[in-house]
Each structure stands twice: as structure tokens, then as C-alpha cells.
Design a protein around this motif. Structure first.
Motif, PDB file in Angstrom:
ATOM      1  N   ARG A 180      -5.842   4.864   2.029  1.00  0.00           N
ATOM      2  CA  ARG A 180      -5.962   6.226   1.496  1.00  0.00           C
ATOM      3  C   ARG A 180      -6.830   7.101   2.382  1.00  0.00           C
ATOM      4  O   ARG A 180      -6.578   8.285   2.557  1.00  0.00           O
ATOM      5  N   ASN A 181      -7.868   6.504   2.925  1.00  0.00           N
ATOM      6  CA  ASN A 181      -8.864   7.290   3.656  1.00  0.00           C
ATOM      7  C   ASN A 181      -8.487   7.509   5.119  1.00  0.00           C
ATOM      8  O   ASN A 181      -9.278   7.274   6.027  1.00  0.00           O
ATOM      9  N   LEU A 189      -6.895  -0.847  -0.698  1.00  0.00           N
ATOM     10  CA  LEU A 189      -6.137   0.397  -0.874  1.00  0.00           C
ATOM     11  C   LEU A 189      -6.882   1.578  -0.278  1.00  0.00           C
ATOM     12  O   LEU A 189      -6.279   2.482   0.310  1.00  0.00           O
ATOM     13  N   ASP A 190      -8.178   1.564  -0.421  1.00  0.00           N
ATOM     14  CA  ASP A 190      -8.985   2.678   0.102  1.00  0.00           C
ATOM     15  C   ASP A 190      -8.851   2.815   1.618  1.00  0.00           C
ATOM     16  O   ASP A 190      -8.908   3.924   2.153  1.00  0.00           O
ATOM     17  N   THR A 191      -8.644   1.702   2.317  1.00  0.00           N
ATOM     18  CA  THR A 191      -8.509   1.788   3.768  1.00  0.00           C
ATOM     19  C   THR A 191      -7.223   2.504   4.160  1.00  0.00           C
ATOM     20  O   THR A 191      -7.122   3.074   5.247  1.00  0.00           O
ATOM     21  N   PRO A 227      -6.286  -5.007  -4.019  1.00  0.00           N
ATOM     22  CA  PRO A 227      -7.644  -4.633  -4.432  1.00  0.00           C
ATOM     23  C   PRO A 227      -7.966  -3.196  -4.003  1.00  0.00           C
ATOM     24  O   PRO A 227      -7.452  -2.713  -2.982  1.00  0.00           O
ATOM     25  N   ASP A 228      -8.804  -2.534  -4.770  1.00  0.00           N
ATOM     26  CA  ASP A 228      -9.146  -1.134  -4.479  1.00  0.00           C
ATOM     27  C   ASP A 228      -9.743  -0.962  -3.085  1.00  0.00           C
ATOM     28  O   ASP A 228      -9.463   0.027  -2.407  1.00  0.00           O
ATOM     29  N   GLU A 229     -10.554  -1.931  -2.670  1.00  0.00           N
ATOM     30  CA  GLU A 229     -11.206  -1.764  -1.360  1.00  0.00           C
ATOM     31  C   GLU A 229     -10.184  -1.777  -0.225  1.00  0.00           C
ATOM     32  O   GLU A 229     -10.365  -1.109   0.797  1.00  0.00           O
ATOM     33  N   ASN A 251       4.844   2.420 -13.051  1.00  0.00           N
ATOM     34  CA  ASN A 251       3.863   1.390 -13.406  1.00  0.00           C
ATOM     35  C   ASN A 251       4.381   0.540 -14.571  1.00  0.00           C
ATOM     36  O   ASN A 251       5.437   0.811 -15.163  1.00  0.00           O
ATOM     37  N   ALA A 296       0.831  -1.203   0.000  1.00  0.00           N
ATOM     38  CA  ALA A 296       0.000   0.000   0.000  1.00  0.00           C
ATOM     39  C   ALA A 296       0.868   1.258   0.000  1.00  0.00           C
ATOM     40  O   ALA A 296       0.580   2.231  -0.714  1.00  0.00           O
ATOM     41  N   LEU A 328       2.455   1.735  -3.442  1.00  0.00           N
ATOM     42  CA  LEU A 328       1.450   2.164  -4.428  1.00  0.00           C
ATOM     43  C   LEU A 328       1.015   3.613  -4.195  1.00  0.00           C
ATOM     44  O   LEU A 328       0.547   4.276  -5.121  1.00  0.00           O
TER      45      LEU A 328
END
Length: 302
Positions: A219-220, A215-217, A211-213, A66, A53, A56
Motif C-alpha cells: 500500500r505504501n 499488505l502495508d508494504t 498480514p497487515d504488515e 469479502n 496483495a 486485496l
């Protein structure tokens, strides 16, 4: 306390990060700080995941190149004069191989010869723009391979190198796979082979994937509200000369890089990349700037 597999994966990610950046010619001067502060982003209960994470999430000059950027640069870069040429050849040849090839016992072969005085056969094969093709692609990925027959190959025509005893058709090396089926060696052949090897390189020096879900944890993360704004600095009141000067400066500093952010504090305004690189202290008749750099590195004749 890491498992062996997680430890191995973490090392390979760092290796890929450093190598991809070198291929893409991204300056290395940020790496010391990047690694020194890396631990702040790690979570012991999700160690490998947090490494991925963090890599990325790196932006701009700290980014993890990339796949498309890496493949594009790898295909055109001078890899013969690259500092770690035995390294990249060894990794490409031995990737996922249990019976390892001792790459250091072989020599690097230019399929299209290095000799500037190319034979008439080579000039015919490369076409009317043979000189440009030779200068452009000589030391690049598509034209480089390994061999134990360097002296025998010499400057022979491609078909001879392919079909002779010990030639490309008979080579057991993975880097020479497919060369036995090539009918002519020219710009298109070099590009095609480079594209094939670059696609394999994306697997060898793999980028982190999450997975995006998940990564979102990462990022947020809640951003604490700013305690101050420009109105807390009377020297920067709207309509004042210092406000106009500050807006000019602010525009230029923020345009330096997408990673630059601004934070208004009680006594000054900080502009940050990895950390504060310039602090602006508003005063009645001037803006005083504090630069975060060793004094001897400052070169300002004016």
C-alpha cells in the motif's frame, strides 16, 4: 518457475475472484482490463504474495467480494438458473475430497418441490405464507441438492424424502449431510442449511489473506508529488465562471465512485478509475471534455 502448490493457489484465487463476483452480480465489463494489467502489480520474487496483495487492493466494482458479502448473496441468489450451476455443485461436493463424486451423473433436487401446485402437506409444512416462501426460496442454495433418486422423490413430503429407501438419511453425498436430522422443511430450515453451506463456500472459494504488515508494504508505494495544480490553469482562476462550472463538474465526477481520482496536468485535468475516463481541457468560455470511449457507444440525444 512457480512451485506446483503456488501455481495451484494462484489459479484457485483467480477462480474464487471470478465466481464470487458472479454470485454478487458485479458487472464483468471491467475484467478484461483488470486481467490485462494484472502483471504490472506482480513481483517475480514474491509472486503468489503479490497476487494476493493485488486482489486485496482492488476497490469498488473491481473488488474481491469479502466473506460476508459472498455469504449473504450466495444464500439468496437464484443458483438453479445460474449459468455455472454444475460447477458450483461439483466444487462444493468435491472440495478436499480424493474420492471425487461424478456430479454430472446426478440430478439437481429441489427439496421443496418446483411444482406450483403444492400438496396440502407441503402447504401445511411451509406455513400460512407458503406461497411467499415457495417463490422466495425455491431456487436458492438452501433448497437445492443432488440426488440419484429424483423421479422417486417427485413431489413427496419432506419426511418421505428423508426416510424412504435411498432417501436423505442414507445419502452418501456431502451436500445432503444433516438433512437426515431435520424434522420439518420450512423457511427456517432452508435458511439454516443455506447459512451452513455458505460458510463452507467461504472455504471452497477462499479469499486471499495477508498480514497487515505485509499488505502495508504494497500500500505504501510512494506517490509522486503533483507537478501542477488548478492555479496553473488561468481559465480556472478563482471567481471565474469556468471555475464555478468546473467545481460543479468535479463534484459530480468524483461522486461517481470511490475509486475515481483527479490528476492536474499541464494541459488538462484527468479523472481516472482504472485509467483516464474523462479529461477536462479548460478554455476561456467553455470546458472541453474528452471521453475515453468508442464513439458508437455514446448515446446523448441532447
Amino acid at each position: 518457475n512457480l512451485s506446483r502448490d503456488d501455481f495451484h493457489s494462484a489459479i484457485r484465487l483467480i477462480e474464487a475472484y471470478v465466481f464470487r463476483r458472479a454470485v454478487c452480480a458485479i458487472p464483468t465489463n471491467s475484467l478484461n482490463k483488470s486481467f490485462a494489467t494484472f502483471h504490472k502489480s506482480l513481483q517475480k520474487n514474491r509472486y503468489l504474495e503479490s497476487i494476493k496483495a493485488h486482489l486485496l487492493g482492488l476497490k469498488s466494482y473491481r473488488r474481491f467480494p469479502n466473506d460476508e458479502e459472498f455469504k449473504r448473496e450466495l444464500a439468496v441468489r437464484d443458483l438453479y438458473n445460474f449459468r455455472s450451476r454444475s460447477y458450483w455443485l461439483r466444487r462444493l461436493e468435491n472440495f478436499e475430497r480424493k474420492e471425487r463424486v461424478p456430479v454430472d451423473e446426478y440430478t439437481i433436487e429441489h427439496i421443496m418441490p418446483q411444482n406450483e401446485n403444492l400438496s396440502a402437506r407441503w402447504k401445511d409444512e411451509l406455513g400460512p405464507e407458503w406461497k411467499r416462501v415457495h417463490e422466495t426460496w425455491l431456487h436458492t442454495l438452501g433448497n437445492l441438492t443432488l440426488t440419484g433418486y429424483n423421479s422417486e422423490y417427485s413431489d413427496r413430503a419432506f419426511i418421505e424424502k428423508r426416510d424412504m429407501q435411498g432417501g436423505f438419511k442414507q445419502s452418501p453425498l456431502r451436500l445432503n449431510e444433516g438433512l437426515g436430522a431435520v424434522e420439518a422443511w420450512n423457511e427456517d430450515s432452508i435458511k439454516n442449511r443455506a447459512a451452513k453451506l455458505a460458510q463452507e463456500a467461504v472455504r471452497v472459494w477462499a479469499a486471499p489473506v495477508l498480514p497487515d504488515e505485509i499488505l502495508d508494504t504494497y500500500r505504501n508505494v510512494a506517490v509522486k508529488p503533483e507537478a501542477y495544480n488548478l492555479e496553473d490553469h488561468p481559465q480556472l482562476a478563482n471567481g471565474t465562471p469556468m471555475r464555478a462550472l468546473f467545481e460543479q463538474l468535479r463534484k459530480e465526477v468524483l461522486a461517481l465512485d470511490t475509486s475515481v481520482t483527479e490528476e492536474v496536468l499541464k494541459l488538462y485535468i484527468a479523472f481516472k478509475a482504472e485509467t483516464n475516463f474523462v479529461d477536462v481541457v479548460p478554455q476561456k468560455t467553455r470546458l472541453r471534455l474528452s471521453l475515453n470511449m468508442p464513439f458508437h457507444e455514446l448515446s446523448d440525444p441532447k
